[in-house]
Design a protein around this motif. Structure first.
Motif, short mmCIF file in Angstrom:
data_model
loop_
_atom_site.label_atom_id
_atom_site.label_comp_id
_atom_site.label_asym_id
_atom_site.label_seq_id
_atom_site.Cartn_x
_atom_site.Cartn_y
_atom_site.Cartn_z
N ALA B 335 0.84 -1.20 0.00
CA ALA B 335 0.00 0.00 0.00
C ALA B 335 0.87 1.25 0.00
N PHE B 336 1.91 1.27 0.84
CA PHE B 336 2.79 2.45 0.91
C PHE B 336 3.48 2.69 -0.43
N VAL B 337 3.98 1.59 -1.05
CA VAL B 337 4.67 1.77 -2.33
C VAL B 337 3.67 2.22 -3.38
N HIS B 338 2.43 1.70 -3.31
CA HIS B 338 1.44 2.05 -4.32
C HIS B 338 1.04 3.51 -4.23
N VAL B 339 1.12 4.12 -3.03
CA VAL B 339 0.83 5.54 -2.92
C VAL B 339 1.73 6.32 -3.86
N PHE B 340 3.03 6.00 -3.87
CA PHE B 340 3.91 6.71 -4.81
C PHE B 340 3.76 6.18 -6.23
N ASN B 341 3.79 4.85 -6.40
CA ASN B 341 3.77 4.30 -7.76
C ASN B 341 2.49 4.67 -8.50
N GLY B 397 3.58 -0.93 -11.36
CA GLY B 397 2.34 -1.33 -10.72
C GLY B 397 2.36 -2.77 -10.22
N PHE B 398 3.21 -3.60 -10.85
CA PHE B 398 3.24 -5.02 -10.48
C PHE B 398 3.72 -5.19 -9.05
N VAL B 399 4.78 -4.43 -8.70
CA VAL B 399 5.43 -4.62 -7.40
C VAL B 399 4.43 -4.48 -6.27
N CYS B 400 3.66 -3.34 -6.29
CA CYS B 400 2.79 -3.06 -5.15
C CYS B 400 1.60 -4.00 -5.12
N LYS B 401 1.01 -4.28 -6.30
CA LYS B 401 -0.17 -5.13 -6.30
C LYS B 401 0.20 -6.56 -5.88
N TRP B 402 1.40 -6.99 -6.26
CA TRP B 402 1.89 -8.31 -5.85
C TRP B 402 2.03 -8.37 -4.34
#
Lengths: 116, 496
Positions: B335-341, B397-402
């Protein structure tokens, strides 16, 4: 002052808040919606100021002869800033409503929704 | 060296705000100077943010007391690992500003350029202030700076439809801000303090009460409106689609994250109080999963590319909120990484869409058929952004959703993992529609058939951002390493 175990001033704030919320949700006129928002804001301001008051409290300025208890000055400072924010929000809202009126010739939500 | 951090910290907020005040003066002689000046301010602010992050790495968290009054009575700015995690978002501004230079030719008359750039800098200052403030009331004030500048930015391109979208945004936004103010007043009445750290200590010391629960619940609801979590998203699609493209990029990529950062602040406040977070987490998981599926589902039916991207934001906020609700280490990192990504990908997509709209004058899929033949570079950037947001490897997008999916299984909530995959399928469907129209159809409009690539000042930011989407996918360890300390702190606060 209490009424059946409830603080009357807090009850007044809740009632005022609900009046504003009703105007915001139910009224079709955009200006009335903004006034409803202002009434809600007033209710919150009144609540915050009231929360800083105490029975028999004096103004919090220490001079010769003044004695505790004092009322808390911080809620006043917060509300003052809150009023500035509320005025700005109202100003922006009214400017937007003026633009809507200039473009569509109406400020009624039900008429705006029927437009293409 | 030791005092550098606290000395520089107030400037992080003061610089963009002062810059905003100076923009109209700089633009007096020639409106075009406003854009250059704004880029300089944004770049200096970004470098300042990176210096502060470096200081944090070498010396640990630091704070600055404004006006010389010590916390908890004075107003405190606090730079910790949580604040550091939000700093890369500010760097995206440095890409949006040069894109705006040429883009504004079409939608805005010259005399409105200075207000536009001033509002952009106000927005940046508010966002940074929101991240670094250690004071509950300042949290409200900086949030209002962000919100007010956003309302005005939505309406800046004039015409009635933009004003109507902005007003809808304003009416809902103002109610949520009011809830925040109410909660701040309530928390002050309960604890007698406004300092975030102090309030959370005093709340933890006091008996858990209905009033504390009411305050935290109001805060949570208010921030979920700001984050546009389904079903509180109704203001978002019109506002984000109708605004000029650079504004859409900022609103969708950055401003909705105010709600997410605020929500995490509520979790930190609530952590020590003895109030159970289980019900909140369940609500966040259910609404997050619903937002993923509904946002993606509604996006399928859109013909307007910007409206499609706006619905995609609703779906992606769902991913972030689901990750927070799951509250397991993997899910939180995701979730934290997805905020930026998500910010990075969405800025890429909105700017690429803006370039296409600027060059052709059309904004619907049916009109834009075959645009990739004439604008191959922009269309390629759009394709990379689309693949990223679907979450296919090797993109950002793959990293965070994974990680969020792993987190769902880690928290023993496998069902949400399936909701996530299901949502990704929907997202895949509508981006395939878009790529099919752009790449494999013949142009139907003469303007599209004769279009030329956007000027370099617009194309370069889009291409660099698209490259970043790929790089952050291949080197996914870097953002994960960057957010990990913030997640560790949050988990420690939550007592897990």
């Amino acid at each position: 002052m209490t009424l059946v175990g409830l603080d009357l001033d807090y009850v007044a704030c809740v009632v005022l808040f609900c009046v504003g919320l009703y105007m915001l949700v139910a009224k079709s006129n955009l200006i009335k919606k903004v006034i409803g928002l202002n009434v809600m804001e007033t209710a919150v301001f009144a609540f915050i100021v009231t929360s800083g008051m105490i029975e028999g409290g004096q103004e919090p300025i220490v001079v010769a002869g003044s004695a505790p208890p004092y009322t808390s000055p911080i809620p006043h400072a917060m509300v003052l800033t809150g009023i500035v924010v509320a005025v700005s929000v109202t100003a922006v809202a009214l400017a937007l409503i003026a633009q809507i009126h200039a473009h569509y010739g109406t400020i009624e939500v039900d008429e705006l929704k029927e437009l293409p | 060296m030791t005092t550098l951090g606290p000395t520089l910290l107030p400037w992080l907020v003061a610089l963009p705000l002062a810059g905003a005040a100076l923009v109209p003066i700089v633009a007096r002689r020639d409106a075009r100077w406003a854009g250059g000046f704004t880029l300089v301010v944004a770049l200096v602010t970004t470098s300042l943010a990176s210096v502060l992050v470096a200081q944090l790495a070498s010396q640990g968290p630091f704070s600055a007391d404004l006006g010389g009054w010590a916390a908890p009575y004075g107003i405190e700015l606090h730079f910790d690992r949580f604040a550091a995690w939000t700093m890369p978002l500010a760097a995206l501004f440095a890409f949006v500003i040069p894109f705006s230079w040429r883009y504004l030719d079409a939608p805005l008359p010259r005399e409105r350029w200075a207000p536009f750039y001033a509002l952009m800098l106000l927005n940046l200052g508010g966002l940074l202030g929101f991240s670094v403030t250690g004071d509950l009331f300042n949290l409200f004030v900086t949030m209002e700076v962000v919100s007010l500048s956003s309302y005005a930015l939505v309406a800046v391109a004039g015409r009635g439809v933009a004003a109507w979208a902005a007003l809808k945004y304003l009416l809902l936004g103002a109610v949520s801000s009011l809830l925040v103010l109410f909660a701040v007043g309530l928390l002050f009445a309960l604890t007698g303090s406004l300092n975030l750290a102090d309030v959370s200590v005093r709340l933890a010391a006091a008996e858990p009460s209905g009033a504390a629960l009411l305050a935290l619940a109001s805060l949570a609801v208010a921030f979920l409106v700001k984050a546009a979590l389904f079903p509180l998203h109704v203001w978002l699609p019109d506002a984000h689609a109708i605004a000029p493209s650079p504004v859409s990029a900022v609103l969708s990529g950055l401003v909705v994250k105010v709600g997410i950062v605020g929500l995490l602040r509520v979790l930190q406040l609530a952590a020590g109080t003895g109030i159970s977070l289980e019900p909140l987490n369940t609500v966040l998981m259910v609404l997050g999963a619903t937002a993923i599926v509904m946002g993606a589902f509604l996006a399928i039916f859109q013909d307007d590319i910007k409206l499609m991207l706006a619905y995609s934001t609703i779906s992606n906020i769902g991913y972030i909120v689901l990750g927070i609700g799951l509250a397991s280490p993997f899910a939180l990192i995701g979730a934290f990484v997805h905020v930026f990504n998500h910010g990075l990908i969405k800025v890429t997509l909105f700017l690429a869409a803006g370039a296409i709209i600027h060059q052709t004058g059309y904004r619907t899929l049916s009109d834009l058929r075959g645009v990739a033949r004439r604008m191959p570079q922009t269309a390629a950037a759009m394709a990379i952004g689309a693949v990223s947001i679907v979450g296919l490897p090797p993109t950002a997008g793959f990293v965070c959703k994974w990680y969020i999916a792993l987190g769902a299984f880690e928290a023993d909530q496998g069902g949400y993992g399936f909701a996530l995959v299901f949502g990704a399928l929907f997202i895949f469907v509508y981006y395939v529609r878009m790529l099919d129209a752009f790449f494999f159809r013949s142009p139907v409009r003469p303007e599209v058939a004769d279009a030329v690539e956007a000027p370099w000042s617009m194309r370069a930011p889009v291409l660099v951002l698209a490259a970043a989407c790929l790089v952050l996918g291949v080197l996914g360890g870097i953002p994960i390493g960057f957010v990990e300390p913030a997640v560790v702190d949050l988990l420690a606060a939550l007592g897990r």
